[in-house]
Design an enzyme around this catalytic site. Structure first.
Site, PDB file in Angstrom:
ATOM      1  N   LYS A  51      50.790  33.523  33.259  1.00  0.00           N
ATOM      2  CA  LYS A  51      49.800  34.121  34.160  1.00  0.00           C
ATOM      3  C   LYS A  51      48.403  34.006  33.544  1.00  0.00           C
ATOM      4  O   LYS A  51      48.253  33.687  32.364  1.00  0.00           O
ATOM      5  CB  LYS A  51      50.149  35.584  34.423  1.00  0.00           C
ATOM      6  CG  LYS A  51      50.138  36.468  33.186  1.00  0.00           C
ATOM      7  CD  LYS A  51      50.526  37.895  33.535  1.00  0.00           C
ATOM      8  CE  LYS A  51      50.506  38.784  32.283  1.00  0.00           C
ATOM      9  NZ  LYS A  51      50.797  40.194  32.600  1.00  0.00           N
ATOM     10  N   ARG A  77      52.731  52.200  35.884  1.00  0.00           N
ATOM     11  CA  ARG A  77      51.816  51.220  36.451  1.00  0.00           C
ATOM     12  C   ARG A  77      52.417  50.692  37.756  1.00  0.00           C
ATOM     13  O   ARG A  77      51.854  50.897  38.821  1.00  0.00           O
ATOM     14  CB  ARG A  77      51.588  50.094  35.453  1.00  0.00           C
ATOM     15  CG  ARG A  77      50.495  49.117  35.806  1.00  0.00           C
ATOM     16  CD  ARG A  77      50.209  48.148  34.667  1.00  0.00           C
ATOM     17  NE  ARG A  77      51.339  47.282  34.368  1.00  0.00           N
ATOM     18  CZ  ARG A  77      51.322  46.325  33.434  1.00  0.00           C
ATOM     19  NH1 ARG A  77      50.238  46.148  32.694  1.00  0.00           N
ATOM     20  NH2 ARG A  77      52.391  45.563  33.219  1.00  0.00           N
ATOM     21  N   TYR A 118      16.267  36.435  24.754  1.00  0.00           N
ATOM     22  CA  TYR A 118      15.799  37.509  25.630  1.00  0.00           C
ATOM     23  C   TYR A 118      15.583  38.807  24.867  1.00  0.00           C
ATOM     24  O   TYR A 118      16.368  39.173  23.988  1.00  0.00           O
ATOM     25  CB  TYR A 118      16.823  37.761  26.741  1.00  0.00           C
ATOM     26  CG  TYR A 118      16.912  36.665  27.768  1.00  0.00           C
ATOM     27  CD1 TYR A 118      15.846  36.375  28.614  1.00  0.00           C
ATOM     28  CD2 TYR A 118      18.085  35.923  27.912  1.00  0.00           C
ATOM     29  CE1 TYR A 118      15.937  35.369  29.567  1.00  0.00           C
ATOM     30  CE2 TYR A 118      18.188  34.917  28.860  1.00  0.00           C
ATOM     31  CZ  TYR A 118      17.107  34.651  29.689  1.00  0.00           C
ATOM     32  OH  TYR A 118      17.197  33.665  30.630  1.00  0.00           O
ATOM     33  N   MET A 169      23.468  33.339  29.255  1.00  0.00           N
ATOM     34  CA  MET A 169      24.540  32.972  30.172  1.00  0.00           C
ATOM     35  C   MET A 169      25.215  31.666  29.751  1.00  0.00           C
ATOM     36  O   MET A 169      26.443  31.551  29.786  1.00  0.00           O
ATOM     37  CB  MET A 169      24.008  32.838  31.598  1.00  0.00           C
ATOM     38  CG  MET A 169      25.087  32.452  32.612  1.00  0.00           C
ATOM     39  SD  MET A 169      24.466  32.274  34.296  1.00  0.00           S
ATOM     40  CE  MET A 169      24.110  33.987  34.695  1.00  0.00           C
TER      41      MET A 169
END
Length: 813
Positions: free
Chosen positions: A483, A581, A709, A758
């Site tokens: 997964k 859960r 930044y 980013m």
């Protein structure tokens, strides 16, 4: 060759059972999954720490294999094949190889050392192949298994062998010496690799030198540490950069990106130029030079050939290609043995049903050309290759031996016609001799992405899988979790490998993950652990198997199953035993039983639960309470419905910590990817993922200037800053910036300065010799994902699964 194989087999100490008459053998195998196994194969059923090939003998017989070397004969196979029963199948393989080696009499170069063996072997092959028909170890086949397989590839046409031998502890080299029996020995660099297997450096050197016990000459870098241990009866042919008493004295100087070596050998003085400057490459090149001198090559030939040395790629890589293709890049070698290995790798990693091989002329096979291409054709047919693209004059001449084959005289002709060739939705193996420059073909077919890559070591995944399988009781099945894009490593590629290893189930979180795997050709049953009710129709359509964890979901699925007139569709029932859960609770079990009793639209394939504290031994009582509740609830469901489905509750940590609760199946997750919560167990796992990037730009800023930044970093002195093209959009946490985190550049830590952007981050490389374009390491062996997770106060899962899919994955062996 076939008679030599049979003679060598008959000489091993074995009890022969079956009809040994009229046996014809032409190949040896240890891999039950290889499509190259057939009636003329002798299969050695090796027993490893984590696996036993005896389990696959029946399947091999069904596929036509008739000859086996075994420690015991499986009950249902006794009358169906020929068996050579031995005490130890690995020992038998080594004895067989030693017998086979003894049938040939020509020079054999044996290499050992800590570093450089494979490079020296490949360079020697390049330097000597114009004059010799060379047989050499394929890839890095230098182990207790790899060496026998390498030597068995010798045939009557070869007249020079080059084999490497690697050991990790004492008492291993004696066996390899018996197999290789080198006449010429090369000792490469002695480093720290496998130090833990030896009591001291002296013991390590002594053990490695055992390879040369019967050699006529030993080539090595002269130093006192090694001189002390060399058998005085062996002729020493030494070299040195600082000891003029060595047989060959070498001095060096650098010019641009090359190194000039000044050679003093007796009365001879000459220079050679090599296209490298790093210390390791210079040492490896000198080892090759020594062989040329020992073989009495003239200075001009040495100069001309040494200048053409090249970087050696030692890994098979899987890359994303254009038009939804998958590329297997093996573009630097083209010999018969490595073709067999590459085709096996293609089968294990094929992502599409259609398989194409782009193949150059094949060199150094030791076979007559007609016989060689007949054998290549047999390989292509046995591996069910759909299309062959041959490049080279020789393979073009034998085009008629292949079906659906197109050929080109050279790589340039292929490139010219590339736009007219149809590539799409297929797996493509690109395999060519270096002289054909197949890197141009790789470039044309490879999907273009940025220079940050996550390298996935498929050997490590196989090793980790077998490590955990070795902890299982007999007949316990294994589900492997793929997964979240294979925990960030890659879903389909890893699923293909797991299918190749015959795992019992794959586990995904959501239906779309399972659909993607099914569309990729995966046949292993896939369980969807968190299915949404809206996905049930798609789950049924794609033959996925849903986990059902509540009454609402059960009724919804039963309704759809009835509408579709399903019979015995597989489902999995989950109980909540304390995780709180997902799962049926104890107070709903009666209604669950009522809903399922007599219902034939579905079939319960398994009952499961999930442990909350399997990795925390401080909560042992809670964990045992979960297991006890699971036993109670699952037993009641099985009794009331009169069924015997699989039961499973253990995850990765549970496999190790609760061996008595393995039930019928376990679920392996993060452990497959090389991460354990136990420090001792972590030492036994292999690193799977290595995240790399490059330096985009380097600048020096003055004291008082800032980076990034918010001016979060201000230089206190002149500082050299390197910019790396990876940022938080690629999955690097902003918390890892501003002096906490670092990357590795040429073995040195370069700390991240300022805020991570980013798409970029900046590091301080003051004092580190580096340049734009140099490779950098973000995580892998050091720092590990576990180390980063600890510093960020999170878990390794988050680090791995955060790596964006825009980061290119490269899978390799």
């Amino acid at each position: 060759m076939s008679q030599k194989i049979l003679n060598s087999l008959q000489r091993i100490p074995a009890k022969c059972i079956g009809n040994q008459e009229n046996v014809t053998l032409d190949s040896v195998s240890i891999d039950s999954r290889s499509l190259q196994n057939g009636p003329h194969t002798v299969f050695f059923a090796l027993i490893g720490v984590h696996s036993d090939a005896h389990f696959y003998i029946k399947d091999l017989i069904d596929n036509g294999v008739q000859n086996f070397v075994v420690t015991h004969i499986p009950d249902d196979c006794k009358e169906n094949a020929n068996f050579y029963v031995v005490e130890n199948t690995l020992t038998a393989l080594q004895q067989f190889a030693a017998n086979y080696r003894s049938l040939f009499d020509f020079p054999i170069i044996g290499l050992t050392g800590s570093n450089g063996k494979t490079i020296v072997k490949e360079w020697l092959n390049f330097l000597l192949s114009p004059d010799y028909n060379v047989i050499r170890s394929p890839k890095s086949y230098n182990s207790q298994i790899g060496v026998p397989l390498s030597v068995i590839a010798i045939n009557e046409k070869h007249n020079l062998g080059i084999f490497e031998a690697g050991i990790s502890t004492r008492s291993e080299m004696d066996k390899l010496e018996e197999i290789i029996k080198p006449t010429i020995g090369i000792l490469t660099n002695i480093g720290t690799a496998h130090d833990e297997g030896f009591a001291s450096i002296a013991e390590k050197i002594t053990e490695k030198l055992k390879l040369f016990e019967h050699a006529q000459v030993l080539i090595y870098n002269k130093n006192e540490s090694i001189d002390t241990f060399i058998n005085p009866e062996i002729k020493a042919f030494s070299w040195s950069l600082n000891d003029k008493s060595a047989s060959v004295f070498v001095s060096k100087k650098s010019i641009l990106d090359k190194t000039i070596l000044n050679i003093q050998f007796g009365q001879d003085h000459f220079e050679i130029k090599i296209p490298f400057q790093d210390e390791a490459s210079v040492e490896n090149a000198i080892s090759c030079l020594m062989v040329l001198l020992y073989f009495e090559y003239d200075a001009i030939t040495i100069q001309n050939r040494m200048e053409l040395l090249y970087p050696v790629e030692m890994r098979l890589k899987v890359k994303n290609g254009i038009n939804n293709c998958s590329i297997i890049d093996d573009s630097y070698s083209s010999d018969f043995q490595s073709l067999k290995i590459a085709l096996d790798f293609l089968e294990s990693q094929k992502q599409y049903k259609k398989k194409t091989v782009i193949l150059s002329d094949i060199f150094q096979s030791g076979l007559a050309t007609e016989a060689l291409y007949a054998k290549v054709s047999e390989l292509i047919i046995s591996n069910k290759i759909d299309r062959v693209i041959g490049i080279g004059q020789t393979i073009s001449a034998f085009k008629n031996k292949f079906t659906n084959c197109i050929t080109f005289e050279n790589t340039a002709a292929f490139v010219t016609d590339f736009e007219n060739l149809d590539f799409g939705n297929e797996t493509i193996l690109i395999k060519g001799a270096r002289s054909f420059q197949f890197e141009e073909i790789v470039y044309l077919l490879e999907e273009k992405t940025h220079e940050t890559v996550l390298e996935i070591n498929l050997n490590a995944i196989s090793y980790n899988l077998n490590f955990f399988k070795s902890k299982l009781k007999p007949k316990v099945k294994i589900m492997v979790m793929v997964k979240a894009f294979g925990y960030g490593n890659g879903g389909l590629e890893i699923a293909k490998l797991l299918e190749y290893h015959k795992v019992d189930y794959l586990g995904v979180a959501f239906a779309d993950e399972g659909i993607s795997l099914k569309n990729g050709g995966i046949q292993v049953p896939i369980m969807v652990l968190n299915p949404e009710n809206t996905s049930f129709s798609a789950i049924i359509q794609h033959q996925l198997e849903p986990e059902i964890y509540c009454l609402k979901g059960l009724y919804a699925f039963l309704k759809i199953a009835k509408q579709k007139n399903l019979e015995h569709f597989p489902i999995h029932i989950k109980f909540d035993t304390g995780m709180h859960r997902l799962g049926f609770e104890g107070n709903t079990i009666d209604e669950l039983i009522d809903a399922l009793k007599g219902n034939t639209t579905v079939q319960i394939k398994s009952i499961l639960s999930h442990m909350a504290t399997s990795d925390d031994l401080e909560h042992m009582d809670f964990a045992h309470a979960q297991i006890a509740l699971f036993e109670k609830l699952s037993s009641k469901l099985m009794s009331e419905l009169q069924i015997k489905p699989l039961r499973h509750i253990l995850n990765t940590s549970g496999i190790s910590n609760f061996p008595d609760s393995q039930y019928d199946m376990v679920r392996l997750g993060i452990g497959l990817y090389g991460v354990s919560n136990d420090a001792e167990e972590q030492k036994q796992l292999e690193n799977v993922g290595t995240l790399k990037s490059v330096i985009s730009q380097i600048r020096t800023i003055a004291a008082g200037e800032s980076v990034g930044y918010g001016r979060r970093f201000v230089a206190e002195k002149p500082t050299k800053i390197a910019t790396i093209p990876i940022g938080y959009a690629d999955g690097i946490s902003r918390g890892w910036g501003n002096g906490l985190g670092f990357v590795m550049i040429k073995g040195a830590k370069a700390y991240i300065v300022g805020s991570i952007c980013m798409d970029m981050l900046m590091v301080d490389v003051t004092g580190i010799e580096c340049k734009e374009g140099d490779s950098i390491l973000i995580f892998g062996e050091n720092p590990t994902v576990s180390f980063i997770a600890e510093k960020l106060n999170t878990i390794p899962y988050e680090i791995l699964t955060s790596i964006s899919q825009r980061v290119k994955r490269v899978f390799y062996r």
